[in-house]
Design a protein around this motif. Structure first.
Motif, PDB file in Angstrom:
ATOM      1  N   UNK A  37       0.828  -1.216   0.000  1.00  0.00           N
ATOM      2  CA  UNK A  37       0.000   0.000   0.000  1.00  0.00           C
ATOM      3  C   UNK A  37       0.853   1.252   0.000  1.00  0.00           C
ATOM      4  N   UNK A  38       0.221   2.374   0.427  1.00  0.00           N
ATOM      5  CA  UNK A  38       0.881   3.677   0.352  1.00  0.00           C
ATOM      6  C   UNK A  38       2.164   3.769   1.149  1.00  0.00           C
ATOM      7  N   UNK A  40       4.160   1.422   1.687  1.00  0.00           N
ATOM      8  CA  UNK A  40       5.101   0.388   1.240  1.00  0.00           C
ATOM      9  C   UNK A  40       6.464   0.941   0.864  1.00  0.00           C
ATOM     10  N   UNK A  41       6.482   2.149   0.327  1.00  0.00           N
ATOM     11  CA  UNK A  41       7.767   2.727  -0.069  1.00  0.00           C
ATOM     12  C   UNK A  41       8.678   2.928   1.154  1.00  0.00           C
ATOM     13  N   UNK A 206      -5.550   9.284   3.823  1.00  0.00           N
ATOM     14  CA  UNK A 206      -5.630   8.799   2.434  1.00  0.00           C
ATOM     15  C   UNK A 206      -6.845   9.348   1.686  1.00  0.00           C
TER      16      UNK A 206
ATOM     17  N   UNK B 110      -2.425  -5.373  -6.636  1.00  0.00           N
ATOM     18  CA  UNK B 110      -1.659  -4.344  -5.915  1.00  0.00           C
ATOM     19  C   UNK B 110      -0.166  -4.715  -5.868  1.00  0.00           C
ATOM     20  N   UNK B 111       0.097  -5.973  -5.553  1.00  0.00           N
ATOM     21  CA  UNK B 111       1.496  -6.416  -5.490  1.00  0.00           C
ATOM     22  C   UNK B 111       2.130  -6.466  -6.878  1.00  0.00           C
ATOM     23  N   UNK B 114       3.217  -3.056  -7.689  1.00  0.00           N
ATOM     24  CA  UNK B 114       4.450  -2.724  -6.947  1.00  0.00           C
ATOM     25  C   UNK B 114       5.658  -3.437  -7.565  1.00  0.00           C
ATOM     26  N   UNK B 119       7.682   0.715  -5.611  1.00  0.00           N
ATOM     27  CA  UNK B 119       6.823   1.244  -4.544  1.00  0.00           C
ATOM     28  C   UNK B 119       6.711   2.777  -4.528  1.00  0.00           C
ATOM     29  N   UNK B 217      -0.193   8.707  -7.418  1.00  0.00           N
ATOM     30  CA  UNK B 217      -0.135   7.428  -8.132  1.00  0.00           C
ATOM     31  C   UNK B 217       0.754   6.506  -7.303  1.00  0.00           C
ATOM     32  N   UNK B 218       0.130   5.585  -6.608  1.00  0.00           N
ATOM     33  CA  UNK B 218       0.865   4.733  -5.672  1.00  0.00           C
ATOM     34  C   UNK B 218       0.135   3.417  -5.495  1.00  0.00           C
ATOM     35  N   UNK B 219       0.866   2.332  -5.237  1.00  0.00           N
ATOM     36  CA  UNK B 219       0.162   1.093  -4.896  1.00  0.00           C
ATOM     37  C   UNK B 219      -0.751   1.351  -3.691  1.00  0.00           C
ATOM     38  N   UNK B 220      -1.888   0.717  -3.673  1.00  0.00           N
ATOM     39  CA  UNK B 220      -2.808   0.914  -2.550  1.00  0.00           C
ATOM     40  C   UNK B 220      -3.872   1.952  -2.830  1.00  0.00           C
ATOM     41  N   UNK B 224      -8.289   2.675  -1.524  1.00  0.00           N
ATOM     42  CA  UNK B 224      -8.774   3.896  -0.870  1.00  0.00           C
ATOM     43  C   UNK B 224     -10.058   4.435  -1.486  1.00  0.00           C
TER      44      UNK B 224
END
Lengths: 414, 294
Positions: A37-38, A40-41, A206, B110-111, B114, B119, B217-220, B224
């Motif tokens: 998810x967000x 994760x980075x 979020x 999602x994975x 990534x 990520x 722009x991000x995984x996850x 949301x």
């Protein structure tokens, strides 16, 4: 008989040396990070930094030839993280708990650390509570808490921003967002700054769309808009506010996580110039050899520049190694706690002539805070703006503040 | 409240509503026609964003990215329906299987994002043409906000025309009422299911690309948007396309004016509206006629 005795001594010595060489201890560290998810980075960047630090520590050596080994698990949520932490201790026999991005999870895991008497190094989560009203002696933090950022922020607003009176706040509706606003107001009051709050806005964490918040803030027309977002929420808010010319009509002030590199990188040329930001680590400041080497080493390992989270993880591993070196082993927890109290920790973010240290009473790392404004700088692509004109606030003016700890304890309890 | 403030908040609410509608309409279409509650719908929103990002890396053209993101999300949607979801239709405990399978796809997609794109946050800039803003009196309206509102209404009009005025649209409506009968009349119902799933997930992808210049722009990111979309669908009525439009407009405007009048309560207000609707009309404001796979 004499010869036989000598022979026995030689055999025993050989056996001992064999044990040291081939039975060298592996010291396990049980880490928990958000890997999906967000957030994760931050987990991935921490993982890279942990590997860098572990390689450095193992290359330099630990007493008895011991080696560090770090196990990392996705922390998911407080209940899950607690179960993993307990498993780490009972099954993996870890000597240290480590990491954690979310303060809610950090607060849950510190209870495990307290119960099981296992040292927990918090490397990212910033809730002040952990080194204040929720302090327990086995917890240490290798990155600053929100109070340190917001106290420096209060000083900046007092000294560097002239002619303002009306202030508004927007931040995520949970402890991290609420705490920053409480801490900034406490700092401003403490410094005798007079101000008028014209709006408080609490979108959910979020929140994807801030349009309606932006138009409401424009109507409230504060001189200063304080923001308590982090990560992707910062990016979304700035992208959405820019076409409304919000940054031209008020000063945008965001000093705990607004200057995080990952936000600067994601916004690229969309980042407005001249907004007031800070972060827990800056890739372009201080201009020391140590910081440059750390940033470049990370870049070489990951193919991207580090987010702030990586530095806390990197420093945390070096803290553990230094404590083990002082004590001589990783088995005497009480001695390790004593060794860490007051320990000096050289961090990439330390400017020349200053070394961060662990406050012995609260176990919080004490560091300088640098607040700046966005200026064009394309040396760390894909970011096109970095922070410049930085004002540096001395570490000992920011932490510890026992007066604030008392206030926090009255507000939230122990 | 002065007129300027009213107009400003109303337009903000409309912009929020249109993005919500684009996501929720696909969700409700899948439920109404295919009878699947697609929890992974947000993942197609996410995929649309990343396909568009990749396209822009190659060609640096937002409009092409918009098409690529929309089409690719739809194609992946059809693959998911054809190879996976189709296998659980009509099984005992189908509902539980749907929940498990679509939830699994949230995690997998999602994975996968990534793994492929990394990520770190990505950026999709606005097209130059829509980068500015204009004024209505003293109200600032970004051009991109206007673009979102216009696209939202265009989708509504196209959907109305397709569903109400074309033979294919009648078949889609018929398949939501009685699949077996439609099949007996010689229609290839499984193909309709796959196509509807593809169109609906493409709409999710379209929403993702449209939102990308304004969001992270991000995984996850897909997870949301799914909660708000579900609220919209519950208010409007599960499976009802027009209900999704009404639900989105209500939520967008309630949130917008709530922020102005009761900022502490704004987020909760949307849930309160949902609860009120559930108490008064549990099937949703524009409840669909009885559906179900026969």
């Amino acid at each position: 008989m004499k010869r036989r005795g000598l022979f026995l001594i030689v055999v025993v010595m050989l056996f001992c040396s064999f044990t040291v060489a081939y039975g060298a201890e592996t010291i396990k560290i049980g880490a928990l990070y958000t890997m999906t998810g967000r957030g994760g980075q931050y987990g991935k960047d921490s993982e890279v930094a942990i590997k860098m630090a572990v390689d450095e520590v193992n290359a330099k050596g630990l007493p008895g030839g011991a080696k560090l080994e770090v196990i990392i698990t996705d922390d998911k949520n407080p209940q899950y993280a607690v179960s993993v932490a307990k498993r780490y201790i009972s099954d993996e026999k870890v000597k240290f708990l480590f990491g954690i991005i979310s303060s809610a999870i950090g607060l849950a895991v510190t209870e495990v650390s307290k119960e099981q008497k296992v040292i927990f190094i918090g490397t990212d989560h910033a809730a002040t509570d952990l080194t204040a009203n929720k302090f327990q002696k086995y917890y240490f933090r290798s990155a600053n808490n929100t109070f340190q950022s917001m106290m420096a922020g209060a000083m900046y607003l007092k000294d560097e921003v002239k002619g303002w009176k009306k202030i508004a706040y927007i931040g995520p509706d949970y402890a991290y967002g609420r705490d920053q606003w409480m801490e900034l107001k406490w700092g401003l009051d403490k410094l005798g700054v007079k101000y008028q709050v014209v709006g408080e806005y609490w979108p959910k964490l979020y929140e994807p769309d801030y349009t309606s918040y932006i138009t409401a803030i424009m109507k409230a027309a504060p001189d200063i808009l304080v923001s308590g977002f982090w990560g992707g929420d910062t990016v979304s808010f700035i992208k959405q506010a820019k076409p409304y010319k919000l940054f031209e009509k008020m000063k945008y002030f965001h000093v705990d996580a607004g200057g995080n590199y990952e936000a600067l990188a994601a916004l690229g040329g969309d980042m407005p110039a001249g907004i007031i930001l800070s972060a827990r680590h800056h890739n372009n400041w201080p201009d020391t050899q140590a910081n440059k080497a750390y940033v470049q080493k990370f870049y070489k390992a990951a193919g991207r520049y580090p987010s702030y989270a990586a530095e806390g993880a990197y420093v945390g591993i070096h803290m553990i190694a230094e404590a083990i070196r002082k004590v001589g082993n990783a088995n005497d927890t009480e001695a390790l706690v004593k060794a860490m109290e007051g320990m000096k920790v050289q961090c990439p973010e330390d400017p020349s002539g200053f070394t961060s240290y662990i406050d012995p009473k609260t176990h919080q790392i004490v560091q300088v805070q640098a607040i700046g404004v966005t200026v064009k700088n394309a040396k760390f692509p894909p970011a096109k703006y970095m922070l410049g004109n930085l004002k540096v606030y001395p570490a000992d003016k920011l932490w510890p503040s026992f007066e604030y700890i008392d206030y926090l304890t009255k507000q939230k309890g122990k | 409240m002065d007129l300027t403030t009213f107009v400003s908040q109303f337009i903000s609410g409309l912009s929020v509503a249109m993005l919500l509608f684009l996501i929720a309409s696909g969700l409700t279409l899948i439920f109404g026609v295919v009878n699947v509650l697609n929890f992974a719908h947000g993942s197609f929103y996410l995929l649309g964003t990343y396909f568009a990002y990749q396209s822009m890396q190659f060609f640096d053209n937002f409009w092409l990215g918009l098409i690529v993101g929309t089409v690719c999300a739809g194609v992946v949607g059809m693959i998911v329906e054809f190879f996976f979801l189709k296998r659980i239709y009509g099984r005992a405990e189908e509902g539980a299987f749907q929940l498990l399978m679509t939830y699994a796809f949230i995690l997998i997609l999602d994975d996968m994002v990534k793994f492929i794109w990394g990520p770190e946050y990505k950026t999709i800039p606005k097209p130059e043409l829509l980068a500015g803003s204009f004024n209505i009196g003293s109200v600032v309206v970004p051009l991109y906000t206007l673009f979102i509102i216009v696209v939202g209404f265009v989708v509504v009009l196209l959907a109305w025309y397709f569903l109400m005025r074309t033979d294919k649209g009648k078949m889609v409506r018929a398949s939501s009422l009685d699949r077996e009968m439609l099949g007996l009349l010689g229609t290839n119902v499984p193909m309709i299911m796959t196509l509807v799933f593809g169109v609906a997930t493409a709409m999710g992808g379209l929403a993702g690309v449209m939102a990308a210049p304004l969001r992270t722009v991000t995984p996850g990111a897909g997870v949301e948007v799914i909660i708000d979309s579900l609220i919209v669908v519950v208010i409007g009525g599960f499976g009802n396309f027009w209900g999704a439009l009404l639900g989105a407009l209500i939520i967008g405007e309630v949130l917008s004016f709530g922020i102005l009048w009761m900022p502490e309560m704004a987020t909760v207000l949307t849930f309160i509206v949902m609860i009120v609707v559930l108490v008064i009309k549990p099937e949703g404001l524009l409840s669909p006629k009885a559906t179900g796979r026969k």
